[in-house]
Design an enzyme around this catalytic site. Structure first.
Site, short mmCIF file in Angstrom:
data_model
loop_
_atom_site.label_atom_id
_atom_site.label_comp_id
_atom_site.label_asym_id
_atom_site.label_seq_id
_atom_site.Cartn_x
_atom_site.Cartn_y
_atom_site.Cartn_z
N ALA A 42 -3.26 -0.95 14.01
CA ALA A 42 -2.97 0.48 14.16
C ALA A 42 -2.60 1.11 12.83
CB ALA A 42 -1.84 0.67 15.17
N GLU A 140 -3.57 -10.45 14.21
CA GLU A 140 -2.50 -10.28 15.18
C GLU A 140 -3.03 -10.20 16.61
OE1 GLU A 140 1.16 -8.24 12.68
OE2 GLU A 140 -0.14 -6.92 13.83
N GLY A 223 0.93 -7.82 -5.70
CA GLY A 223 2.15 -7.02 -5.81
C GLY A 223 2.12 -6.18 -7.08
N GLY A 224 3.19 -6.27 -7.85
CA GLY A 224 3.28 -5.48 -9.08
C GLY A 224 2.31 -5.90 -10.15
N ASP A 225 1.65 -7.05 -9.96
CA ASP A 225 0.65 -7.50 -10.95
C ASP A 225 -0.75 -7.00 -10.64
OD1 ASP A 225 2.49 -8.90 -12.50
OD2 ASP A 225 2.36 -10.69 -11.24
N ALA A 250 3.81 -2.17 5.64
CA ALA A 250 2.48 -1.53 5.73
C ALA A 250 1.86 -1.21 4.38
CB ALA A 250 2.51 -0.27 6.59
N ALA A 251 2.44 -1.66 3.28
CA ALA A 251 1.84 -1.39 1.97
C ALA A 251 0.45 -2.00 1.86
CB ALA A 251 2.74 -1.92 0.85
N GLY A 252 0.31 -3.24 2.33
CA GLY A 252 -1.00 -3.88 2.29
C GLY A 252 -2.00 -3.21 3.21
N ASP A 253 -1.53 -2.76 4.37
CA ASP A 253 -2.41 -2.04 5.31
C ASP A 253 -2.88 -0.74 4.69
OD1 ASP A 253 -1.93 -4.04 7.19
OD2 ASP A 253 -0.22 -2.97 8.04
N ALA A 282 3.13 4.73 -0.60
CA ALA A 282 3.65 4.26 0.68
C ALA A 282 4.96 3.50 0.54
CB ALA A 282 2.61 3.40 1.38
#
Length: 302
Positions: A42, A140, A223-225, A250-253, A282
């Site tokens: 979602a 999921e 991530g930050g890299d 949800a950052a990856g989403d 986000a």
């Protein structure tokens, strides 16, 4: 991609904000709790809709208030929800998220209606597959349903995108062989392949192991890299944007949805940069779907 079908989960997130997450056997006082629509499927559908892609979703909710709220929130950003089934006598999926001051989180998920997304439910929506340019899936919902979705997408010649989370080591080779783009982070990549990912060279080697299984493009988020793109014949790295994280839920989403919303089949650099900007915005906001930016916000981000 102009038209995207998301096959995946819908969860109501119980987001608890605290100074730090408790250690085993410890009680920690939290500051606040919010109910926020979530679920990896979602989240990605919502972000795609908000960022302008014509989006539809296949999944399941229970016949409860949370299910109605999940559907209404998707419909606010014009996501077509006719492929989302209401399962009588079942509760909508739930996620319990502890978020500390650094923005890092721990998440526990109760599948609820997501467990009812079986192969029959997926195959009954073949028309949605035929209409899409790309089909996006996560883990999921039951893995056999993900495999069925990938198989049906390939039958119709669609781009298959897999967000392999929650990561697991037992995904069938049939699934990997049908994936055009996958987006693990380095921790997920290690779980998926059984290989170390502590250095860039190890990340490349692990990504190449997925390429050997038939995956065409591996996007490893670091991530930050930044983000690393690994294909059969090249490795490229793209920078992240430095911001102060409030909540990484949800950052990856958001990254994946923003990337797909701009991807045309070959413009990896531009689409990855758009995804990096969207996810940077986000993480400065609380919640899952509540953190997703607009196209204008991403375009104006520096």
């Amino acid at each position: 991609m102009d038209k995207v079908l998301v096959v995946g989960s819908l969860n109501m997130d119980f987001a608890v904000y605290m100074d730090r997450r408790p250690q085993a056997g410890e009680t920690v006082m939290a500051r606040s709790m919010k109910l926020v629509p979530g679920g990896k499927g979602a989240n990605q559908a919502y972000a795609l809709g908000k960022l302008g892609a014509k989006t539809s979703m296949i999944g399941a909710v229970g016949t409860d208030t949370f299910g109605e709220q999940m559907l209404a929130n998707l419909e606010k950003v014009a996501v077509a929800t006719k492929g989302i089934q209401k399962i009588a006598g079942t509760e909508t999926g739930k996620a319990f998220i502890e978020i500390e001051n650094s923005g890092q989180n721990s998440i526990s998920v109760i599948a609820g209606a997501n467990a009812a997304v079986d192969e029959g439910l997926v195959l009954a929506q073949e028309e949605l597959f035929a209409q899409a340019d790309a089909v996006v899936m996560q883990l999921e919902i039951p893995v056999p349903s993900v495999v069925a979705a990938a198989r049906l997408a390939k039958k119709h010649g669609k781009t298959v995108v897999l967000d392999p989370a929650p990561a697991r080591a037992d995904l069938p080779d049939e699934l990997w062989a049908q994936v055009d783009i996958t987006k693990p982070n380095e921790t997920e990549l290690a779980l998926l392949t059984g290989l170390p990912t502590g250095t860039e060279a190890e990340v490349v080697a692990a990504a190449k192991a997925l390429i050997a299984k038939g995956v065409k493009n591996v996007l490893v988020t670091l991530g930050g890299d930044g983000t690393m793109l690994v294909t059969e014949d090249k490795v490229e790295k793209f920078p992240a944007y430095k911001v102060k994280a409030v909540d990484t839920t949800a950052a990856g989403d958001c990254f994946l949805a923003a990337f797909i919303s701009q991807f045309t089949g070959s413009n990896f650099a531009e689409a990855i940069d758009f995804g990096a900007k969207a996810s940077a915005i986000a993480v400065t906001r609380q919640g899952a779907q509540t953190s997703i930016p607009t196209v204008e916000e991403v375009e104006n981000f520096h």
